[in-house]
Design a protein around this motif. Sequence first.
Motif, short mmCIF file in Angstrom:
data_model
loop_
_atom_site.label_atom_id
_atom_site.label_comp_id
_atom_site.label_asym_id
_atom_site.label_seq_id
_atom_site.Cartn_x
_atom_site.Cartn_y
_atom_site.Cartn_z
N GLU A 163 0.86 -1.18 0.00
CA GLU A 163 0.00 0.00 0.00
C GLU A 163 0.90 1.23 0.00
N THR A 164 0.64 2.13 -0.93
CA THR A 164 1.42 3.36 -1.02
C THR A 164 0.89 4.37 0.00
N SER A 165 1.58 5.48 0.14
CA SER A 165 1.14 6.52 1.06
C SER A 165 -0.16 7.18 0.58
N ASP A 166 -0.48 7.02 -0.72
CA ASP A 166 -1.72 7.56 -1.28
C ASP A 166 -2.90 6.63 -1.06
N GLY A 167 -2.65 5.40 -0.57
CA GLY A 167 -3.70 4.42 -0.36
C GLY A 167 -3.87 3.45 -1.51
N GLU A 168 -3.06 3.58 -2.55
CA GLU A 168 -3.14 2.67 -3.70
C GLU A 168 -2.53 1.32 -3.33
N LYS A 169 -3.18 0.23 -3.77
CA LYS A 169 -2.70 -1.12 -3.46
C LYS A 169 -2.42 -1.86 -4.77
N TYR A 170 -1.26 -2.51 -4.83
CA TYR A 170 -0.92 -3.34 -5.98
C TYR A 170 0.19 -4.30 -5.59
N LEU A 171 0.60 -5.14 -6.55
CA LEU A 171 1.62 -6.16 -6.30
C LEU A 171 3.00 -5.67 -6.70
N VAL A 172 3.99 -6.12 -5.95
CA VAL A 172 5.39 -5.86 -6.29
C VAL A 172 6.13 -7.19 -6.24
N SER A 173 7.21 -7.28 -7.01
CA SER A 173 7.99 -8.52 -7.03
C SER A 173 9.26 -8.35 -6.21
N MET A 174 9.73 -9.47 -5.69
CA MET A 174 10.98 -9.47 -4.94
C MET A 174 12.10 -9.88 -5.89
N PRO A 175 13.19 -9.11 -5.97
CA PRO A 175 14.29 -9.48 -6.86
C PRO A 175 14.98 -10.77 -6.40
N THR A 176 15.64 -11.42 -7.32
CA THR A 176 16.25 -12.72 -7.02
C THR A 176 17.32 -12.65 -5.96
N LYS A 177 17.99 -11.53 -5.79
CA LYS A 177 19.05 -11.47 -4.78
C LYS A 177 18.48 -11.55 -3.36
N PHE A 178 17.23 -11.15 -3.16
CA PHE A 178 16.61 -11.23 -1.84
C PHE A 178 15.94 -12.57 -1.58
#
Length: 170
Positions: A42-57
């Motif tokens: 959730e962003t500070s604006d209240g928007e919700k969406y998916l994010v991916s985790m990079p392979t190094k993590f």
Amino acid sequence: MSKATKRKHVTKEVLDEFILPAENQKIVKVLGGRGNNLHEIETSDGEKYLVSMPTKFRKNVWIKRGNFVVIQPIEEGEKVKAEIFAILYSAQIKYIQDQGKWPKEFCMDKTEETNKESISSSSEISDGSDSDSSSRNSDLFVNTNRPQCAYESSDISDEGSGSHSSSKEN
């Protein structure tokens, strides 16, 4: 590079690097994992969406619900709109707040967490442990599915030895 060496370097980078978000990066709050190395944020604006985790993590660093991360937008995604750039722990969050780059919408959440951490860190200091290393280790993931072993040294009490000697006499 071996897996252990890679894990050591990635963990050190995550815990010890103090970054400020660039113009195209955002600080967001993690709402939960959605599987397949995707996290709902959730962003500070209240928007919700998916994010991916990079392979190094992946398989090196874990993210929990309520953590804060820095994301970098990607153009090719419809559902997945960004990739995690950095994971923020309490020391990094405090640094960003001191620099004035922390979103005002998240200020209330962090003050509650900071109060909880200060209470736990004060109890750790009273135990006589090093506060710097203990606060860094408290941010790391602890697997709650494994039993926690507490090792204590036990001394044979005088009562126990007295009962053995009386049973030998009879």
